[in-house]
Design a protein around this motif. Structure first.
Motif, PDB file in Angstrom:
ATOM      1  N   GLU A  33       0.855  -1.189   0.000  1.00  0.00           N
ATOM      2  CA  GLU A  33       0.000   0.000   0.000  1.00  0.00           C
ATOM      3  C   GLU A  33       0.890   1.237   0.000  1.00  0.00           C
ATOM      4  O   GLU A  33       1.889   1.304   0.717  1.00  0.00           O
ATOM      5  CB  GLU A  33      -0.865  -0.006   1.269  1.00  0.00           C
ATOM      6  CG  GLU A  33      -1.989   1.000   1.264  1.00  0.00           C
ATOM      7  CD  GLU A  33      -2.854   0.859   2.524  1.00  0.00           C
ATOM      8  OE1 GLU A  33      -3.032   1.872   3.207  1.00  0.00           O
ATOM      9  OE2 GLU A  33      -3.304  -0.275   2.815  1.00  0.00           O
ATOM     10  N   GLY A  34       0.527   2.213  -0.863  1.00  0.00           N
ATOM     11  CA  GLY A  34       1.255   3.471  -0.900  1.00  0.00           C
ATOM     12  C   GLY A  34       2.081   3.634  -2.167  1.00  0.00           C
ATOM     13  O   GLY A  34       2.473   2.659  -2.806  1.00  0.00           O
ATOM     14  N   HIS A  35       2.312   4.895  -2.526  1.00  0.00           N
ATOM     15  CA  HIS A  35       3.170   5.242  -3.656  1.00  0.00           C
ATOM     16  C   HIS A  35       4.168   6.289  -3.172  1.00  0.00           C
ATOM     17  O   HIS A  35       3.785   7.261  -2.516  1.00  0.00           O
ATOM     18  CB  HIS A  35       2.359   5.807  -4.833  1.00  0.00           C
ATOM     19  CG  HIS A  35       1.501   4.785  -5.506  1.00  0.00           C
ATOM     20  ND1 HIS A  35       0.281   4.389  -4.977  1.00  0.00           N
ATOM     21  CD2 HIS A  35       1.678   4.066  -6.642  1.00  0.00           C
ATOM     22  CE1 HIS A  35      -0.248   3.468  -5.772  1.00  0.00           C
ATOM     23  NE2 HIS A  35       0.579   3.253  -6.792  1.00  0.00           N
TER      24      HIS A  35
ATOM     25  N   THR B 171      22.396   0.772  -4.668  1.00  0.00           N
ATOM     26  CA  THR B 171      22.723   0.529  -6.072  1.00  0.00           C
ATOM     27  C   THR B 171      23.616   1.588  -6.684  1.00  0.00           C
ATOM     28  O   THR B 171      24.111   1.404  -7.792  1.00  0.00           O
ATOM     29  CB  THR B 171      21.431   0.469  -6.910  1.00  0.00           C
ATOM     30  OG1 THR B 171      20.833   1.777  -6.907  1.00  0.00           O
ATOM     31  CG2 THR B 171      20.458  -0.536  -6.357  1.00  0.00           C
ATOM     32  N   GLY B 172      23.815   2.720  -5.990  1.00  0.00           N
ATOM     33  CA  GLY B 172      24.601   3.795  -6.579  1.00  0.00           C
ATOM     34  C   GLY B 172      23.797   4.657  -7.546  1.00  0.00           C
ATOM     35  O   GLY B 172      24.296   5.636  -8.084  1.00  0.00           O
ATOM     36  N   GLU B 173      22.513   4.317  -7.770  1.00  0.00           N
ATOM     37  CA  GLU B 173      21.649   5.073  -8.684  1.00  0.00           C
ATOM     38  C   GLU B 173      21.254   6.383  -8.017  1.00  0.00           C
ATOM     39  O   GLU B 173      20.620   6.393  -6.964  1.00  0.00           O
ATOM     40  CB  GLU B 173      20.410   4.240  -9.009  1.00  0.00           C
ATOM     41  CG  GLU B 173      19.410   4.937  -9.905  1.00  0.00           C
ATOM     42  CD  GLU B 173      20.013   5.294 -11.245  1.00  0.00           C
ATOM     43  OE1 GLU B 173      20.209   6.513 -11.477  1.00  0.00           O
ATOM     44  OE2 GLU B 173      20.303   4.399 -12.041  1.00  0.00           O
ATOM     45  N   SER B 174      21.644   7.520  -8.632  1.00  0.00           N
ATOM     46  CA  SER B 174      21.471   8.811  -7.969  1.00  0.00           C
ATOM     47  C   SER B 174      20.038   9.340  -8.034  1.00  0.00           C
ATOM     48  O   SER B 174      19.629  10.131  -7.181  1.00  0.00           O
ATOM     49  CB  SER B 174      22.413   9.843  -8.585  1.00  0.00           C
ATOM     50  OG  SER B 174      22.182   9.949  -9.972  1.00  0.00           O
ATOM     51  N   VAL B 175      19.262   8.921  -9.050  1.00  0.00           N
ATOM     52  CA  VAL B 175      17.899   9.449  -9.211  1.00  0.00           C
ATOM     53  C   VAL B 175      16.912   8.564  -8.449  1.00  0.00           C
ATOM     54  O   VAL B 175      16.857   7.352  -8.680  1.00  0.00           O
ATOM     55  CB  VAL B 175      17.512   9.494 -10.705  1.00  0.00           C
ATOM     56  CG1 VAL B 175      16.100  10.037 -10.876  1.00  0.00           C
ATOM     57  CG2 VAL B 175      18.510  10.339 -11.485  1.00  0.00           C
ATOM     58  N   PRO B 176      16.108   9.144  -7.511  1.00  0.00           N
ATOM     59  CA  PRO B 176      15.109   8.332  -6.779  1.00  0.00           C
ATOM     60  C   PRO B 176      14.124   7.673  -7.743  1.00  0.00           C
ATOM     61  O   PRO B 176      13.781   8.240  -8.780  1.00  0.00           O
ATOM     62  CB  PRO B 176      14.403   9.365  -5.888  1.00  0.00           C
ATOM     63  CG  PRO B 176      15.384  10.472  -5.731  1.00  0.00           C
ATOM     64  CD  PRO B 176      16.129  10.539  -7.036  1.00  0.00           C
ATOM     65  N   LYS B 177      13.662   6.470  -7.388  1.00  0.00           N
ATOM     66  CA  LYS B 177      12.739   5.717  -8.243  1.00  0.00           C
ATOM     67  C   LYS B 177      11.331   5.789  -7.679  1.00  0.00           C
ATOM     68  O   LYS B 177      11.131   5.572  -6.485  1.00  0.00           O
ATOM     69  CB  LYS B 177      13.171   4.251  -8.329  1.00  0.00           C
ATOM     70  CG  LYS B 177      14.276   3.977  -9.326  1.00  0.00           C
ATOM     71  CD  LYS B 177      14.445   2.482  -9.521  1.00  0.00           C
ATOM     72  CE  LYS B 177      15.503   2.190 -10.569  1.00  0.00           C
ATOM     73  NZ  LYS B 177      15.730   0.751 -10.731  1.00  0.00           N
ATOM     74  N   ALA B 178      10.364   6.063  -8.548  1.00  0.00           N
ATOM     75  CA  ALA B 178       8.960   6.051  -8.133  1.00  0.00           C
ATOM     76  C   ALA B 178       8.504   4.597  -8.033  1.00  0.00           C
ATOM     77  O   ALA B 178       8.706   3.808  -8.958  1.00  0.00           O
ATOM     78  CB  ALA B 178       8.119   6.814  -9.139  1.00  0.00           C
TER      79      ALA B 178
ATOM     80  N   GLY C 128      10.827   8.356   0.332  1.00  0.00           N
ATOM     81  CA  GLY C 128      10.700   9.776   0.065  1.00  0.00           C
ATOM     82  C   GLY C 128       9.547  10.457   0.768  1.00  0.00           C
ATOM     83  O   GLY C 128       9.645  10.869   1.916  1.00  0.00           O
ATOM     84  N   GLU C 129       8.376  10.504   0.081  1.00  0.00           N
ATOM     85  CA  GLU C 129       7.350  11.438   0.553  1.00  0.00           C
ATOM     86  C   GLU C 129       6.078  10.825   1.137  1.00  0.00           C
ATOM     87  O   GLU C 129       5.215  11.554   1.596  1.00  0.00           O
ATOM     88  CB  GLU C 129       6.953  12.363  -0.609  1.00  0.00           C
ATOM     89  CG  GLU C 129       6.379  11.666  -1.846  1.00  0.00           C
ATOM     90  CD  GLU C 129       7.431  11.240  -2.840  1.00  0.00           C
ATOM     91  OE1 GLU C 129       8.603  11.622  -2.657  1.00  0.00           O
ATOM     92  OE2 GLU C 129       7.095  10.495  -3.763  1.00  0.00           O
TER      93      GLU C 129
END
Length: 719
Positions: free
Chosen positions: A257-259, A268-275, A289-290
């Motif tokens: 539940e939740g987004h 992972t070293g991946e700098s951009v947050p993933k939705a 995040g939010e």
């Protein structure tokens, strides 16, 4: 007795250089029943495999006798054993792990005591010159007695020519030729050097410990209609946890539940947050995040992504690279050689050339200190450990120093298509309306596919959701084997079919056939929508290349590396993707065909890396010089191949090779520093410019320089 043929894991406190590793390996390896011994300096671990029962406590006694602290770790450890190194103070002169403030360790206290005694001896010598010699002798003994005890313990356990042995011989010899003041200074410098080595080793060890500390200690678990805080290490598979905004995820799991967007950089070293939303996987240690997320735990603490990465890196650091094994073999002959050279320097000039005995014995003793192999022996494992750690922190996992070393020699990279060069899931790339708008065509097609789990249906539904087109209810929707899907929407008969099935029901004009052929030539699968028996539109679907694939392949080519795509897909689709990416293509490949191609390339003298998903590419991954599993961090991906790229970026294949080259460059810098300093001081000692205390600086200074140079790799970021 412990059971035969088992694997035992221990934490060892107080190791600060490669000589420590050698002493422990020699001592434990001599025990009856022990088959193999692996020691990781950077991780502070000892792994023992037994072929027969080993006396209870025998391993611990051997390690403690050498002056190190030890405690069992892992599932087989008794309660509290993993913390033994914090409470065991027996023989810790050499052993206090430099984890807390360095000045509180026993090693630091011994150094301070020796330094204080040397200052006191100097003052006594000024006040009462007649007893100055004895004052310096006492100051020397304060530091030398513990060193000599360790030398004796090592000699009795298979390492007669340890650094401590050379140090003891040099210091005692200096006393006999009247250089007591210098002998005391040399002992202090030796202890200071060891302390610095310990601090440097502790810093390097902290890189992996920092990775393990990414997982929070506590988790919010749903229980009896509320939430309770429990230790994250006690989370059971199936438990439901709440992850608040700003919190780190406490376990691997699936969102119920939740987004929210998750920062996966720590893992992972991946700098951009993933939705991410319902049904998506989350990794332990990532940052929410939010929004609040409800997550079902899918892996116990020991088996989560961070746990597997730490375990893999620790095991990798225990396996030696070819260069490291060569240096180990070289040092076995090097140290006795140094003793022989020192003895010849001390004896030959007085005997054959009427040299002064005291002068040449002094020079011989200095050569013993110059020749200490610590800096040379640690030059490779320090760099390998730092390289493996730097890679792991950026999602690049390599199973051992041999893999990290071999990657620099790769000249051919063979890549799978689906899920490696492409995203692994088809998407709708083109919607063509014929007599209707594109939105209407997409809406009707999605209405027919509602409820289907077929990959093409999911692609159409995903595009409809993204474009926010309405989804009218469909009646009587059903699949027609090998042809498509039929149904009614708003009383109109619909048929979403393959071009051949649609052509049998409605004539195609030349323009439409040309349009379909063009889409096919681009590697796209075309579906034709019929409404009321007439052609209403086309939908083209393709598994799209990864966003970074083209750039990544160009990078490999720029580095002089040949790239080949092997795929089980049809030649038309494969050629379209290959042309877009600019890569050599081999299509219609079965798993055994992929393995055969790898073998053929190797027979032509190529060093081949195979990149795939770790499952259907297993034969080719195993055949390649280096098998690299791309993406996911799954058990299969981590265990099938020699290396794994957790976040699935094709560009990290080039990064992995670049890290290998950077690490090997660092190793050769270290070897040059270690041997270069020794060569300089060897010459200056023989011609009488330098003496005992610069000699010990040449050894300890070189060891510290080599360690610090290796630690520079921890800052490696790649591109």
């Amino acid at each position: 007795m412990s059971e035969a043929a088992e694997k035992l894991k221990f934490r060892v406190g107080g190791m600060d250089c490669a000589a420590c590793v050698t002493k422990i390996e020699n001592a434990v390896g001599r025990l009856p029943g022990v088959s193999t011994v692996g020691v990781s300096l950077s991780a502070g671990t000892l792994t023992v495999e037994t072929a027969a029962p080993v006396a209870k406590g025998a391993i611990e006694r051997e390690v403690k006798a050498l002056g190190y602290s030890i405690g069992r770790t892992g599932a087989g450890a008794p309660a509290g054993a993993a913390r033994d190194h914090d409470h065991d103070h027996d023989h810790e002169e050499h052993a206090a792990p430099i984890d807390g403030p360095w000045w509180r360790t026993r090693k630091a206290l011994l150094t301070f005591a020796c330094g204080g005694a040397l200052v006191a001896a100097y003052l006594v010598g000024l006040a009462v010159p007649a007893i100055g010699h004895w004052a310096f002798l006492v100051a020397m003994l304060v530091g030398l007695v513990p060193v000599a005890q360790r030398a004796l313990a090592a000699a009795l356990r298979g390492t007669p020519l340890s650094i401590e042995t050379l140090m003891t011989v040099a210091a005692v010899g200096a006393v006999f030729i009247g250089a007591t003041e210098e002998a005391a200074t040399v002992v202090l410098l030796f202890l200071v050097g060891e302390l610095l080595e310990g601090v440097a080793a502790g810093r390097a060890r902290a890189s992996i410990k920092g990775l393990a500390n990414l997982v929070p200690k506590l988790a919010l678990v749903e229980k009896d209609g509320g939430t309770v805080e429990v230790p994250a290490e006690q989370l059971a598979v199936g438990a439901i946890i709440l992850v608040r905004p700003g919190d780190r995820v406490a376990a691997d799991g699936v969102i119920l539940e939740g987004h929210s967007s998750l920062d996966e950089a720590p893992v992972t070293g991946e700098s951009v947050p993933k939705a991410k939303g319902i049904g998506d996987d989350v990794f332990a240690g990532t940052i929410n995040g939010e929004a609040v997320l409800r997550v079902r735990v899918t892996a116990a603490a020991a088996d989560n992504t961070i746990g597997r990465v730490v375990r893999l890196v620790e095991e990798a650091q225990e396996s030696k690279a070819p260069t490291e094994r060569f240096i180990d073999r070289f040092s076995r002959y090097y140290t006795p050689g140094v003793l022989v050279v020192g003895a010849l320097v001390a004896i030959v000039p007085p005997l054959l050339f009427a040299g002064q005995w005291s002068e040449w014995i002094y020079k011989g003793l200095a050569i013993l200190l110059i020749g200490c192999p610590c800096a040379l022996v640690i030059s490779t494992p320090a760099a390998i450990a730092a390289g493996l750690s730097a890679g792991a922190r950026r999602g690049l996992l390599m199973k051992g120093g041999s893999v990290l070393e071999a990657l620099r020699g790769i000249d051919t990279v063979v890549l799978d298509k689906t899920g490696t060069l492409t995203e692994g899931k088809p998407v709708v790339t083109d919607v063509v309306g014929i007599g209707r708008s594109e939105a209407q065509v997409l809406s009707l097609a999605a209405a027919l596919e509602t409820g289907s789990s077929h990959p093409l249906a999911l692609a159409i539904l995903a595009r409809a959701k993204a474009d926010r087109v309405p989804l009218p209810p469909a009646a009587g929707a059903k699949a027609v084997a090998g042809k498509g899907v039929t149904g009614r929407v708003g009383g109109v008969e619909l048929f979403l079919a393959s071009p051949s099935a649609a052509a049998a029901m409605a004539p195609f004009d030349a323009g439409l056939r040309t349009r379909i052929d063009g889409l096919n030539d681009e590697g796209k699968t075309v579906s034709v929508l019929l409404a009321g028996g007439e052609i209403a539109g086309l939908l083209a679907i393709r598994d799209e290349p990864r966003a970074d694939a083209a750039e990544a392949l160009q990078r490999l080519k720029a580095d002089g590396i040949r790239t080949v795509m092997l795929t089980g897909d049809n030649a038309r689709t494969a050629r379209a993707i290959g042309a877009w990416l600019g890569i050599e293509v081999m299509a219609n490949m079965l798993p055994e065909d992929k393995q055969r191609i790898v073998r053929t390339l190797q027979a032509d003298g190529r060093k081949v890396a195979k990149v795939g998903d770790g499952i259907n590419d297993a034969p080719a991954l195993a055949a390649a010089d280096i098998g690299i599993a791309l993406g996911g961090g799954t058990d299969v991906a981590l265990e099938t191949a020699d290396a794994a790229i957790l976040h699935g970026r094709v560009g990290d294949v080039a990064n992995m090779i670049a890290l290998s080259k950077a690490t090997m460059g660092n190793i050769w810098q270290n070897i040059t520093v270690a041997l270069g300093l020794k060569a300089v001081f060897l010459v200056t000692t023989i011609i009488g410019i330098t003496g005992l205390w610069p000699a010990i600086l040449a050894d300890t200074g070189a060891t510290v320089l080599v360690t610090l140079n290796a630690m520079r790799l921890l800052g490696w970021k790649g591109r």
